[in-house]
Design a protein around this motif. Structure first.
Motif, short mmCIF file in Angstrom:
data_model
loop_
_atom_site.label_atom_id
_atom_site.label_comp_id
_atom_site.label_asym_id
_atom_site.label_seq_id
_atom_site.Cartn_x
_atom_site.Cartn_y
_atom_site.Cartn_z
N ASN A 78 -3.56 7.77 -4.27
CA ASN A 78 -4.25 7.53 -5.64
C ASN A 78 -4.83 8.81 -6.17
O ASN A 78 -4.84 9.02 -7.51
N MET A 130 -12.74 7.77 -4.55
CA MET A 130 -12.18 7.67 -3.22
C MET A 130 -12.98 7.92 -2.22
O MET A 130 -12.97 9.00 -1.76
N LYS A 160 -11.67 2.12 2.89
CA LYS A 160 -11.61 2.54 1.65
C LYS A 160 -13.19 2.86 1.17
O LYS A 160 -13.20 3.34 0.03
N ALA A 216 -2.53 -0.68 -11.87
CA ALA A 216 -2.96 0.54 -11.16
C ALA A 216 -2.39 1.87 -12.16
O ALA A 216 -3.12 2.58 -12.34
N ARG A 247 -7.03 -1.09 -1.23
CA ARG A 247 -7.42 -2.06 -0.48
C ARG A 247 -8.72 -2.38 -0.22
O ARG A 247 -9.64 -1.22 -0.10
N GLY A 282 1.12 -1.20 -0.09
CA GLY A 282 -0.04 -0.02 -0.02
C GLY A 282 0.81 1.30 -0.08
O GLY A 282 2.17 1.08 -0.34
N GLU A 322 -9.06 8.69 5.77
CA GLU A 322 -8.00 8.72 4.68
C GLU A 322 -6.62 9.70 4.97
O GLU A 322 -6.66 10.81 5.00
N PRO A 323 -5.82 8.87 6.00
CA PRO A 323 -4.58 9.80 6.41
C PRO A 323 -4.12 10.50 5.33
O PRO A 323 -3.66 12.02 5.75
N CYS A 324 -3.60 10.42 4.10
CA CYS A 324 -3.43 11.21 2.92
C CYS A 324 -4.04 10.78 1.75
O CYS A 324 -4.81 11.42 1.30
N ASP A 345 5.10 3.01 -0.90
CA ASP A 345 5.45 4.16 -1.86
C ASP A 345 6.38 5.19 -1.12
O ASP A 345 7.04 5.70 -1.68
N HIS A 365 0.97 6.51 9.73
CA HIS A 365 0.20 6.63 8.22
C HIS A 365 -1.07 5.98 8.35
O HIS A 365 -2.05 6.26 7.34
N ASN A 366 -1.28 5.31 9.36
CA ASN A 366 -2.60 4.59 9.65
C ASN A 366 -2.53 4.21 11.01
O ASN A 366 -2.13 3.26 11.31
N GLY A 372 -8.36 -4.29 -6.75
CA GLY A 372 -8.28 -4.19 -5.21
C GLY A 372 -8.11 -5.66 -4.51
O GLY A 372 -8.33 -6.80 -5.21
N PHE A 396 -3.25 -7.82 -6.84
CA PHE A 396 -2.36 -6.50 -6.74
C PHE A 396 -1.39 -6.50 -7.74
O PHE A 396 -0.71 -7.40 -8.09
N VAL A 439 0.38 12.25 7.87
CA VAL A 439 0.67 12.25 6.52
C VAL A 439 -0.12 13.37 5.77
O VAL A 439 -0.27 13.50 4.59
N1 LIG Z 1 -4.81 -4.01 -5.92
C1 LIG Z 1 -3.69 -3.05 -6.00
N2 LIG Z 1 -2.94 -3.27 -6.95
C2 LIG Z 1 -2.08 -2.22 -7.35
N3 LIG Z 1 -1.66 -1.16 -6.52
C3 LIG Z 1 -2.58 -0.99 -5.40
C4 LIG Z 1 -3.48 -2.03 -5.20
N4 LIG Z 1 -4.19 -1.44 -3.93
C5 LIG Z 1 -3.66 -0.23 -3.75
N5 LIG Z 1 -2.48 -0.20 -4.51
C6 LIG Z 1 -1.47 0.83 -4.49
O1 LIG Z 1 -1.15 1.16 -2.82
C7 LIG Z 1 -0.96 2.64 -2.53
C8 LIG Z 1 -2.24 2.63 -1.69
O2 LIG Z 1 -1.99 4.20 -1.50
P1 LIG Z 1 -2.92 4.75 -0.32
O3 LIG Z 1 -2.14 6.10 0.16
O4 LIG Z 1 -4.14 4.84 -1.02
O5 LIG Z 1 -3.34 3.89 0.90
P2 LIG Z 1 -2.99 3.08 2.06
O6 LIG Z 1 -4.07 2.86 2.60
O7 LIG Z 1 -2.24 1.74 1.81
O8 LIG Z 1 -1.72 3.89 2.59
C9 LIG Z 1 -1.77 4.41 3.95
O9 LIG Z 1 -0.50 5.12 3.92
C10 LIG Z 1 -0.39 6.13 2.77
C11 LIG Z 1 0.88 6.60 2.72
O10 LIG Z 1 1.14 7.60 3.82
C12 LIG Z 1 -1.44 7.21 3.02
O11 LIG Z 1 -1.43 7.98 1.80
C13 LIG Z 1 -2.70 6.52 3.09
O12 LIG Z 1 -3.83 7.44 3.52
C14 LIG Z 1 -2.78 5.64 4.41
O13 LIG Z 1 -4.02 4.76 4.47
C15 LIG Z 1 -1.07 3.18 -4.09
O14 LIG Z 1 0.12 3.47 -4.83
C16 LIG Z 1 -1.86 2.30 -4.94
O15 LIG Z 1 -1.89 2.20 -6.03
#
Ligand SMILES: Nc1ncnc2c1ncn2[C@@H]1O[C@H](COP(=O)(O)OP(=O)(O)O[C@H]2O[C@H](CO)[C@@H](O)[C@H](O)[C@H]2O)[C@@H](O)[C@H]1O
Length: 760
Positions: A664, A654, A587, A642, A582, A285, A659-661, A289, A437-438, A610, A637, A490
């Motif tokens: 997407n 969305m 979400k 994506a 996720r 997730g 959503e902390p940040c 990144d 982050h969460n 997802g 995944f 975040v």
């Molecule tokens: N099935 C799938 N296949 C491919 N790629 C997939 C996927 N499902 C998700 N992703 C990828 O995973 C990442 C998800 O990032 P998000 O910030 O939306 O959520 P996440 O809740 O994991 O992160 C937590 O940490 C981040 C970072 O701080 C915060 O932005 C966020 O709000 C917080 O919930 C994105 O790069 C997305 O493209």
């Protein structure tokens, strides 16, 4: 000393001292070769040995010496006698001959080494300019590009859900030595330029790895034995590693590296970011990144930056550091070793142990105690990485050092740093920052879990927490928040929400009490990885890279390619609505499910990607089965999908409950895809509501997580897409022209790190 400015490079020759320094200015990284009485090839290891510079030197050397002699003649003109001139010429000839021989030796040995490298001793020739990191992906499609016939749904599923591996290409990779005999940077580089374009500590380390042995460690430090495996071929490998590293295409892409002062100025420090995942090696997730991209932005500011993650799999192109340590976890001795690589100015260190092995498909899997022990081991090992693991020849040391821990998995790190070291007068100049982050995941367990984490008894109060839902329990995030020197989350919106009963998930009081050290910083995005212009996933199967200038042609091509790849009708006039994330309560995918009947009454296509809760995965599959011509529900995944969905969709949904940040929506906007979001946390910070009167804003927002609100916002969005093309293009353009890079965020992180550093 003579300097010849008209040459294609600047060379200074110090003949009188019996030493010669060639300084090639053609390269961003100066190449220094110092030669005294005999050629010490090993000493070249630590220099920016550039073969291109060497060739230039060889070619230009005769001409140089001619000019040197001419210069001398000029300077002596009319003053010296013919004899003196002859003597000088003779002397210069000798120097010329000597240097010619030395250059030949250098050249010969370089070639031998490079040849041995290419023969497979260290690196394979075909692997020189990039690294392929393989990652399992159930979604990799195998469609041939340009296939105009829409495949059947069964074919599409076969392709999408095939278990081919996905590969990521990392350019600019360097393999470097573990170098217990590493170069002395202060001595080696006369102008202080760090090599290889990496940020070495500017402030002396308070504790070097050597001096560590002189400390009497407190009894609960678990490092009970050490084995360092000698590297048989280390000498050759080190040199060859650097020779390879010096190739133009292997140079790290560190902007602002080189002699200009670092952006961070006097605040330059050593930073170690610690996380359970890091793209592109392992990502489930957004944390992955962030761990993959924030460090690079910090390195661009001039900091020396390392990322440490567990080694879940045999990732390509990592080098074994040769260091072995043993840590005691819950009464058991567990050996760890360390692998490393250096990419884009950042040291990546991977902790290897049998407890992490083969977890790549389920890194947070196992029972509660298994996960706890893995994270205990990881955090114990990480705290000592700056002492034990030489990166580019030098350990980070614990002076001027800040750890950035992320989420509950690494929230033990601030606790160990304090309990094992700071409380005992060690690591006095090391600080820790914990990033939330969460908050929904906290590392909760019964209070007895405390006895698995090997801490002095009085530390139990840091972990003990009571809340009406969980009762009295053991809470790792709580202890991390209390002991960290600074806390970051975040986004600003989420920083506010975390202090509320609804948003704090039981930790709101601790966060409020620590408000003085708490700050929100909105995430950035990796603009190389996530850019429609450079996206490597858009170079095949009918997709195309595009920019703001080519938006009107490039994006429709991606849309058609996506529709074709997914077996949907290829139509430009139908809005493609996407969801990526996720599949869980956070979400709000269930709100989309509730809105599907309304959506299916519209002329739209819906693509959802997802993994997560089985019931929600079923929902995706069932929706697709019920609306084969309009919905694709991709369970799995796939980074590639994506990227492709982000490029081909018109609208990104969305409806997150919190959503902390959110990343997407940032990716979407930079691809000209318009977001429709629940205005919460970071979504509220980053997506301004469209205002049709002023033609401003970036997307649509709705103010509570309800499907009717989602429908209302999406309805307006679709209307604008259909009826108000200019407004739509304005939305896309505003989204694409934002600066969403990590650069601003990295500067804000730097402020936090500096504040931590000066806090006693
Ligand atoms: N099935 C799938 N296949 C491919 N790629 C997939 C996927 N499902 C998700 N992703 C990828 O995973 C990442 C998800 O990032 P998000 O910030 O939306 O959520 P996440 O809740 O994991 O992160 C937590 O940490 C981040 C970072 O701080 C915060 O932005 C966020 O709000 C917080 O919930 C994105 O790069 C997305 O493209």
């Amino acid at each position: 000393m003579t300097s010849i400015a008209s040459l294609p490079f600047t060379i200074e020759v110090k003949v009188a001292e019996g030493s010669v320094i060639f300084h090639s200015k053609k390269h961003s990284r100066p190449a220094f070769y110092r030669q005294r009485n005999s050629l010490n090839f090993a000493s070249l290891r630590g220099f920016g040995h550039s073969r291109t510079a060497e060739n230039e030197c060889s070619k230009g050397f005769s001409s140089l010496m001619t000019r040197v002699m001419a210069a001398r003649r000029d300077s002596m003109d009319g003053v010296s006698t013919e004899d003196a001139l002859e003597a000088t010429i003779e002397q210069s000839k000798k120097v010329l001959t000597m240097q010619g021989e030395l250059l030949n030796q250098i050249s010969l040995r370089s070639k031998t080494l490079v040849a041995s490298v290419k023969n497979g001793t260290i690196l394979h020739a075909e692997e020189e300019s990039s690294v392929e990191v393989k990652k399992d992906d159930p979604f990799i499609s195998n469609l041939s590009s340009g296939n105009e016939l829409a495949p059947s749904l069964e074919e599409v599923e076969g392709n999408i859900f095939s278990s081919e591996e996905e590969s990521f290409s990392l350019s600019g990779t360097q393999v470097y030595e573990p170098a217990t005999t590493g170069p002395d940077f202060a001595k080696d580089e006369p102008d202080g330029t760090p090599f290889p374009a990496r940020n070495l500590p500017l402030i002396a380390d308070a504790t070097s790895p050597e001096s560590l042995e002189t400390y009497v460690l407190p009894p609960f430090v678990s490092n009970i034995s050490e084995t360092t495996i000698p590297r048989v071929d280390k000498g050759i490998e080190e040199i060859a590693g650097h020779l390879e590293a010096d190739k133009e295409e292997n140079k790290p892409m560190v902007e602002n590296a080189g002699p200009s002062p670092p952006l961070a100025g006097a605040n330059v420090m050593n930073i170690i970011l610690v996380a359970a995942e890091c793209a592109p090696w392992i990502k489930t997730g957004g944390l992955g990144d962030v761990a993959g991209s924030l460090p690079k932005a910090l390195a661009r500011r001039g900091h020396r930056v390392m990322v440490v993650i567990p080694r879940y799999s045999n990732y390509d192109k990592l080098q074994d550091s040769g260091v072995r340590k043993t840590y005691r976890v819950d009464g058991q001795d567990i050996e760890v070793s360390y692998f490393q690589t250096y990419i884009d100015g950042v040291d990546f260190v991977f902790i290897e142990s049998h407890v992490f092995r083969h977890l790549e498909k389920n890194i947070y899997g196992g029972n509660r105690l298994d996960i706890l022990k893995r994270m205990v081991l990881f955090c114990k090992a990480v705290v000592e990485v700056p002492w034990h693991i030489p990166c580019g020849g030098a350990c980070y040391g614990d002076g001027n050092l800040v750890f950035i821990a992320n989420d509950w998995h690494t929230a033990m790190l601030p606790v160990y740093l304090k309990a094992y070291y700071r409380d005992n007068g060690l690591m006095k100049f090391t600080r820790s920052v914990l990033v939330i982050h969460n908050i929904a995941y906290q590392g909760r367990g019964p209070v007895d879990d405390f006895f698995h984490v090997d801490l002095p008894e009085h530390y139990i109060d840091n972990f003990r927490l009571y809340d009406p839902v969980g009762g009295e329990h053991f809470n790792i995030f709580a202890a991390g928040l209390k002991t960290a020197d600074r806390i970051v989350t975040v986004s600003h919106g989420y920083a506010w929400e975390l202090k509320t009963t609804e948003g704090g998930w039981g930790l709101q009081n601790i966060i409020s009490e620590n408000d003085w050290k708490f700050r929100g910083i909105v995430n950035g995005i990796d603009t190389r990885e996530w850019s429609p212009e450079f996206d490597t996933h858009l170079t095949s199967d009918g997709y195309t890279n595009y920019t703001l200038e080519t938006l009107q042609t490039g994006k429709p091509r991606c849309k058609a390619a996506l529709q074709r790849e997914l077996g949907l009708p290829v139509r430009d006039d139908v809005p493609v609505i996407a969801f990526i994330g996720r599949l869980d309560h956070q979400k709000g995918i269930d709100l989309i499910a509730e809105a599907i009947p309304w959506m299916m009454g519209q002329d739209v296509q819906l693509v959802m990607l997802g993994t997560g809760r089985p019931d929600l995965e079923d929902m995706l599959k069932q929706s697709q089965n019920q609306h084969k011509d309009k919905i694709r529900g991709l369970v799995g995944f796939s980074v590639k999908m994506a990227h492709r969905i982000t490029s081909g969709a018109d609208i990104l949904l969305m409806p997150s409950r919190f959503e902390p940040c959110g990343l997407n929506q940032l990716y979407a906007m930079s691809y000209g895809t318009v977001p429709v979001v629940h205005a919460v946390g970071g979504l509220r910070d980053t997506v301004q509501q469209f205002d049709s009167f002023n033609e401003s804003g970036l997307g649509w927002t709705f103010d509570s997580a309800e499907s009717n609100k989602l429908i209302h916002a999406l309805g307006n969005c679709i209307l604008t897409y259909r009826e108000y093309k200019q407004s739509w293009e304005g939305l896309q353009r505003r989204g694409m022209t934002q600066d969403l890079s990590w650069d601003n965020a990295a500067q804000n992180y730097e402020e936090v790190l500096v504040a931590a550093k000066y806090q006693w």
